[in-house]
Design a protein around this motif. Structure first.
Motif, PDB file in Angstrom:
ATOM      1  N   UNK A  31      17.911   1.113  -2.058  1.00  0.00           N
ATOM      2  CA  UNK A  31      16.315   1.540  -2.014  1.00  0.00           C
ATOM      3  C   UNK A  31      16.114   2.391  -3.424  1.00  0.00           C
ATOM      4  N   UNK A  32      14.840   2.329  -3.647  1.00  0.00           N
ATOM      5  CA  UNK A  32      14.412   3.188  -4.842  1.00  0.00           C
ATOM      6  C   UNK A  32      13.249   4.295  -3.925  1.00  0.00           C
ATOM      7  N   UNK A  33      13.424   5.475  -4.030  1.00  0.00           N
ATOM      8  CA  UNK A  33      12.495   6.403  -3.522  1.00  0.00           C
ATOM      9  C   UNK A  33      11.500   7.160  -4.798  1.00  0.00           C
ATOM     10  N   UNK A  34      10.398   7.240  -4.203  1.00  0.00           N
ATOM     11  CA  UNK A  34       9.541   7.953  -5.256  1.00  0.00           C
ATOM     12  C   UNK A  34       9.738   9.528  -5.095  1.00  0.00           C
ATOM     13  N   UNK A  35      10.290   9.976  -4.055  1.00  0.00           N
ATOM     14  CA  UNK A  35      10.485  11.368  -3.954  1.00  0.00           C
ATOM     15  C   UNK A  35      11.505  12.017  -4.574  1.00  0.00           C
ATOM     16  N   UNK A  36      11.470  13.077  -4.889  1.00  0.00           N
ATOM     17  CA  UNK A  36      12.653  14.110  -5.604  1.00  0.00           C
ATOM     18  C   UNK A  36      13.507  14.332  -4.564  1.00  0.00           C
ATOM     19  N   UNK A  37      14.731  14.406  -5.085  1.00  0.00           N
ATOM     20  CA  UNK A  37      15.964  14.885  -4.171  1.00  0.00           C
ATOM     21  C   UNK A  37      16.131  16.501  -4.157  1.00  0.00           C
ATOM     22  N   UNK A  44      13.441  12.989   3.927  1.00  0.00           N
ATOM     23  CA  UNK A  44      11.971  12.696   4.516  1.00  0.00           C
ATOM     24  C   UNK A  44      11.325  11.366   4.222  1.00  0.00           C
ATOM     25  N   UNK A  45      11.090  10.879   3.062  1.00  0.00           N
ATOM     26  CA  UNK A  45      10.573  10.003   2.518  1.00  0.00           C
ATOM     27  C   UNK A  45      11.190   8.654   2.838  1.00  0.00           C
ATOM     28  N   UNK A  46      12.576   8.707   2.917  1.00  0.00           N
ATOM     29  CA  UNK A  46      13.346   7.740   3.276  1.00  0.00           C
ATOM     30  C   UNK A  46      13.132   7.332   4.981  1.00  0.00           C
ATOM     31  N   UNK A  47      13.059   8.501   5.537  1.00  0.00           N
ATOM     32  CA  UNK A  47      12.894   8.388   7.122  1.00  0.00           C
ATOM     33  C   UNK A  47      11.430   7.825   7.319  1.00  0.00           C
ATOM     34  N   UNK A  48      10.380   8.105   6.454  1.00  0.00           N
ATOM     35  CA  UNK A  48       9.034   7.989   6.693  1.00  0.00           C
ATOM     36  C   UNK A  48       8.862   6.181   6.339  1.00  0.00           C
ATOM     37  N   UNK A  49       9.485   5.801   5.260  1.00  0.00           N
ATOM     38  CA  UNK A  49       9.307   4.309   4.767  1.00  0.00           C
ATOM     39  C   UNK A  49       9.888   3.584   5.749  1.00  0.00           C
TER      40      UNK A  49
END
Length: 91
Positions: A31-37, A44-49
């Motif tokens: 997965x690509x995530x828009x959020x910064x690490x 949090x972005x991963x879990x939300x998505x």
């Protein structure tokens, strides 16, 4: 398969232009995530998505391994979710 849920291996790429599933890489979903690490924002972005895509509450998803790594193992607690259903909704 986890009793009452599913285990999911993922590999993430943070700082992407948008959040999306790229495909399967070996045994992991990429997965690509828009959020910064930073400060857990990518986690949090991963879990939300995933919660939205799999139609489960965010509290049903736990990152069990790899909190600070790109490769992560998640447990998704759901009485109705199967590995096939996860694949159908995400890939």
């Amino acid at each position: 398969m986890l009793r009452g849920g599913v285990r999911l291996a993922v590999q993430i790429t943070p700082n992407a232009s948008r959040t999306e599933v790229i495909g399967v890489l070996g045994e992991a979903l990429k997965l690509k995530l828009q959020a910064q690490p930073i400060e857990g924002k990518a986690n949090e972005a991963l879990v939300k998505y995933l919660a939205k895509a799999l139609d489960v509450p965010r509290s049903a998803i736990t990152i069990t391994h790899g909190l600070t790594a790109k490769k992560k193992l998640l447990e998704i607690i759901s009485a109705t979710l199967t590995p096939d259903e996860v694949e159908k909704r995400l890939v």
